[in-house]
Design a protein around this motif. Structure first.
Motif, PDB file in Angstrom:
ATOM      1  N   GLU A 118       0.827  -1.209   0.000  1.00  0.00           N
ATOM      2  CA  GLU A 118       0.000   0.000   0.000  1.00  0.00           C
ATOM      3  C   GLU A 118       0.859   1.256   0.000  1.00  0.00           C
ATOM      4  O   GLU A 118       0.578   2.208  -0.727  1.00  0.00           O
ATOM      5  N   ASP A 119       1.921   1.273   0.818  1.00  0.00           N
ATOM      6  CA  ASP A 119       2.818   2.427   0.858  1.00  0.00           C
ATOM      7  C   ASP A 119       3.528   2.605  -0.484  1.00  0.00           C
ATOM      8  O   ASP A 119       3.648   3.727  -0.994  1.00  0.00           O
ATOM      9  N   ARG A 120       4.010   1.498  -1.069  1.00  0.00           N
ATOM     10  CA  ARG A 120       4.706   1.596  -2.356  1.00  0.00           C
ATOM     11  C   ARG A 120       3.774   2.143  -3.436  1.00  0.00           C
ATOM     12  O   ARG A 120       4.174   2.995  -4.227  1.00  0.00           O
ATOM     13  N   GLU A 121       2.529   1.662  -3.466  1.00  0.00           N
ATOM     14  CA  GLU A 121       1.589   2.136  -4.477  1.00  0.00           C
ATOM     15  C   GLU A 121       1.293   3.621  -4.292  1.00  0.00           C
ATOM     16  O   GLU A 121       1.279   4.390  -5.247  1.00  0.00           O
ATOM     17  N   LEU A 122       1.063   4.035  -3.068  1.00  0.00           N
ATOM     18  CA  LEU A 122       0.748   5.431  -2.787  1.00  0.00           C
ATOM     19  C   LEU A 122       1.913   6.340  -3.184  1.00  0.00           C
ATOM     20  O   LEU A 122       1.727   7.349  -3.872  1.00  0.00           O
ATOM     21  N   LEU A 123       3.130   5.982  -2.781  1.00  0.00           N
ATOM     22  CA  LEU A 123       4.298   6.786  -3.129  1.00  0.00           C
ATOM     23  C   LEU A 123       4.565   6.773  -4.632  1.00  0.00           C
ATOM     24  O   LEU A 123       4.988   7.782  -5.202  1.00  0.00           O
ATOM     25  N   SER A 124       4.287   5.662  -5.287  1.00  0.00           N
ATOM     26  CA  SER A 124       4.456   5.578  -6.737  1.00  0.00           C
ATOM     27  C   SER A 124       3.480   6.487  -7.466  1.00  0.00           C
ATOM     28  O   SER A 124       3.830   7.107  -8.470  1.00  0.00           O
ATOM     29  N   LEU A 125       2.242   6.569  -6.974  1.00  0.00           N
ATOM     30  CA  LEU A 125       1.262   7.452  -7.602  1.00  0.00           C
ATOM     31  C   LEU A 125       1.709   8.911  -7.520  1.00  0.00           C
ATOM     32  O   LEU A 125       1.444   9.696  -8.426  1.00  0.00           O
ATOM     33  N   VAL A 126       2.410   9.255  -6.447  1.00  0.00           N
ATOM     34  CA  VAL A 126       2.920  10.624  -6.301  1.00  0.00           C
ATOM     35  C   VAL A 126       4.159  10.825  -7.164  1.00  0.00           C
ATOM     36  O   VAL A 126       4.223  11.750  -7.978  1.00  0.00           O
ATOM     37  N   ALA A 127       5.150   9.961  -6.993  1.00  0.00           N
ATOM     38  CA  ALA A 127       6.452  10.176  -7.626  1.00  0.00           C
ATOM     39  C   ALA A 127       6.469   9.809  -9.109  1.00  0.00           C
ATOM     40  O   ALA A 127       7.040  10.540  -9.911  1.00  0.00           O
ATOM     41  N   TRP A 128       5.882   8.692  -9.468  1.00  0.00           N
ATOM     42  CA  TRP A 128       5.936   8.252 -10.859  1.00  0.00           C
ATOM     43  C   TRP A 128       4.828   8.849 -11.699  1.00  0.00           C
ATOM     44  O   TRP A 128       5.044   9.234 -12.834  1.00  0.00           O
ATOM     45  N   GLU A 129       3.622   8.872 -11.155  1.00  0.00           N
ATOM     46  CA  GLU A 129       2.479   9.343 -11.948  1.00  0.00           C
ATOM     47  C   GLU A 129       2.241  10.838 -11.797  1.00  0.00           C
ATOM     48  O   GLU A 129       1.515  11.426 -12.587  1.00  0.00           O
ATOM     49  N   GLY A 130       2.793  11.448 -10.748  1.00  0.00           N
ATOM     50  CA  GLY A 130       2.639  12.874 -10.543  1.00  0.00           C
ATOM     51  C   GLY A 130       1.219  13.285 -10.183  1.00  0.00           C
ATOM     52  O   GLY A 130       0.799  14.400 -10.467  1.00  0.00           O
ATOM     53  N   LEU A 131       0.484  12.393  -9.534  1.00  0.00           N
ATOM     54  CA  LEU A 131      -0.904  12.695  -9.179  1.00  0.00           C
ATOM     55  C   LEU A 131      -0.983  13.569  -7.935  1.00  0.00           C
ATOM     56  O   LEU A 131      -0.150  13.472  -7.036  1.00  0.00           O
ATOM     57  N   GLU A 132      -1.993  14.412  -7.895  1.00  0.00           N
ATOM     58  CA  GLU A 132      -2.301  15.226  -6.721  1.00  0.00           C
ATOM     59  C   GLU A 132      -3.158  14.397  -5.764  1.00  0.00           C
ATOM     60  O   GLU A 132      -3.704  13.361  -6.142  1.00  0.00           O
ATOM     61  N   ARG A 133      -3.328  14.883  -4.541  1.00  0.00           N
ATOM     62  CA  ARG A 133      -4.086  14.134  -3.529  1.00  0.00           C
ATOM     63  C   ARG A 133      -5.507  13.800  -3.979  1.00  0.00           C
ATOM     64  O   ARG A 133      -5.982  12.699  -3.758  1.00  0.00           O
ATOM     65  N   GLU A 134      -6.192  14.758  -4.593  1.00  0.00           N
ATOM     66  CA  GLU A 134      -7.568  14.505  -5.029  1.00  0.00           C
ATOM     67  C   GLU A 134      -7.618  13.411  -6.085  1.00  0.00           C
ATOM     68  O   GLU A 134      -8.519  12.574  -6.085  1.00  0.00           O
ATOM     69  N   GLU A 135      -6.654  13.422  -6.986  1.00  0.00           N
ATOM     70  CA  GLU A 135      -6.608  12.394  -8.024  1.00  0.00           C
ATOM     71  C   GLU A 135      -6.299  11.032  -7.422  1.00  0.00           C
ATOM     72  O   GLU A 135      -6.884  10.017  -7.820  1.00  0.00           O
ATOM     73  N   ILE A 136      -5.391  10.997  -6.452  1.00  0.00           N
ATOM     74  CA  ILE A 136      -5.075   9.739  -5.768  1.00  0.00           C
ATOM     75  C   ILE A 136      -6.302   9.236  -5.021  1.00  0.00           C
ATOM     76  O   ILE A 136      -6.612   8.044  -5.045  1.00  0.00           O
ATOM     77  N   ALA A 137      -7.024  10.145  -4.377  1.00  0.00           N
ATOM     78  CA  ALA A 137      -8.233   9.763  -3.655  1.00  0.00           C
ATOM     79  C   ALA A 137      -9.227   9.096  -4.600  1.00  0.00           C
ATOM     80  O   ALA A 137      -9.819   8.057  -4.262  1.00  0.00           O
ATOM     81  N   THR A 138      -9.393   9.651  -5.788  1.00  0.00           N
ATOM     82  CA  THR A 138     -10.300   9.060  -6.772  1.00  0.00           C
ATOM     83  C   THR A 138      -9.789   7.704  -7.225  1.00  0.00           C
ATOM     84  O   THR A 138     -10.555   6.735  -7.282  1.00  0.00           O
ATOM     85  N   ALA A 139      -8.497   7.615  -7.524  1.00  0.00           N
ATOM     86  CA  ALA A 139      -7.916   6.362  -8.020  1.00  0.00           C
ATOM     87  C   ALA A 139      -8.005   5.245  -6.986  1.00  0.00           C
ATOM     88  O   ALA A 139      -8.238   4.093  -7.336  1.00  0.00           O
ATOM     89  N   LEU A 140      -7.836   5.593  -5.703  1.00  0.00           N
ATOM     90  CA  LEU A 140      -7.824   4.574  -4.652  1.00  0.00           C
ATOM     91  C   LEU A 140      -9.177   4.405  -3.961  1.00  0.00           C
ATOM     92  O   LEU A 140      -9.327   3.531  -3.107  1.00  0.00           O
ATOM     93  N   GLY A 141     -10.126   5.264  -4.292  1.00  0.00           N
ATOM     94  CA  GLY A 141     -11.434   5.173  -3.654  1.00  0.00           C
ATOM     95  C   GLY A 141     -11.399   5.591  -2.195  1.00  0.00           C
ATOM     96  O   GLY A 141     -12.088   5.013  -1.360  1.00  0.00           O
ATOM     97  N   LEU A 142     -10.596   6.611  -1.887  1.00  0.00           N
ATOM     98  CA  LEU A 142     -10.441   7.105  -0.516  1.00  0.00           C
ATOM     99  C   LEU A 142     -10.838   8.573  -0.459  1.00  0.00           C
ATOM    100  O   LEU A 142     -10.958   9.236  -1.486  1.00  0.00           O
TER     101      LEU A 142
END
Length: 194
Positions: A118-142
C-alpha cells in the motif's frame, strides 16, 4: 446516444492513453503485460462509459480502473518482488553514473521494497504518476483526508527505512539550505506535504 458514448470514450482515450500506458509499463515486467493491462483498462472504460467522468476527471477514474486490472493481473503471484529487483538493476544501469550513485540507488530501492504494498503504491502514484491528492483519492477510492494521512505516514516510513540504510534524505555536498530534509523530493516529508 451511441455518438455521445463514443465521443466521451474517445476523448478520454486520446487524452489518457499515454498516462495509463506509462502507469502500466512501470508496474509490469514486459511490454506485453503492460499492453494487456492498458487494453483491459480501456475495455472496461468502454463497457462502463456511462460511469466515465467527463474531461480531466476521467484521468484519476482510469487510474483506479488500471489499478484494479493490475491487482487482478498480479493476484496470487509473488513475481513482483523479483521484477522490482530487475527494475532496480535497469535503473542503476540507466541512471547510475558513478559508484556512489549506484550505492545510493540500491539503498533507495531496498528501502522502497521494505515498505508495504500500500505504501509503495501510494508513493508511486505521487512520484511516478505525478498525481495530486484529489486524483489519488479518486484512483484509490479514498477521501482526500485519508490520502493526506496515509501519504504522510508512508513518507515517514520511507524516511525511517532510508535512515536505517544510511541514506539520510537531506542536503547534498554543495547543496543549498532549502534542500535539507529532502525538499523537492515528493517522497520525503516536508512542511508543505502536511
Amino acid at each position: 446516444m451511441d455518438d455521445e458514448r463514443r465521443a466521451r470514450f474517445e476523448a478520454a482515450y486520446n487524452r489518457d492513453y499515454g498516462l495509463i500506458t506509462a502507469y502500466a509499463a512501470r508496474r509490469c515486467d514486459s511490454p506485453q503485460d503492460a499492453a494487456d493491462v492498458v487494453a483491459e483498462t480501456f475495455t472496461i472504460a468502454w463497457r462502463r462509459v456511462e460511469e466515465l467522468p467527463e474531461g480531466a476527471e476521467a484521468t484519476p477514474w482510469l487510474y483506479g480502473v488500471a489499478r484494479k486490472v493490475l491487482a487482478n493481473h498480479f493476484r496470487g503471484d509473488n513475481r513482483r518482488r523479483a521484477r522490482t529487483a530487475e527494475l532496480d538493476a535497469e535503473m542503476a544501469d540507466l541512471y547510475g553514473h558513478s559508484p556512489d550513485t549506484e550505492v545510493e540507488l540500491d539503498a533507495i530501492g531496498r528501502a522502497f521494497r521494505s515498505l508495504s504494498e500500500e505504501d509503495r503504491e501510494l508513493l508511486s502514484l505521487v512520484a511516478w504518476e505525478g498525481l495530486e491528492r484529489e486524483e489519488i483519492a479518486t484512483a484509490l477510492g479514498l477521501s482526500r483526508n485519508a490520502v493526506r494521512i496515509r501519504l504522510h505516514r508512508a513518507r515517514k516510513r520511507l524516511a525511517r527505512a532510508l535512515a536505517r540504510s544510511g541514506e539520510q534524505p537531506g542536503p547534498r555536498p554543495g547543496g543549498q539550505a532549502e534542500e535539507q530534509a529532502g525538499a523537492g523530493n515528493p517522497l520525503v516529508p516536508s512542511e508543505r506535504s502536511l
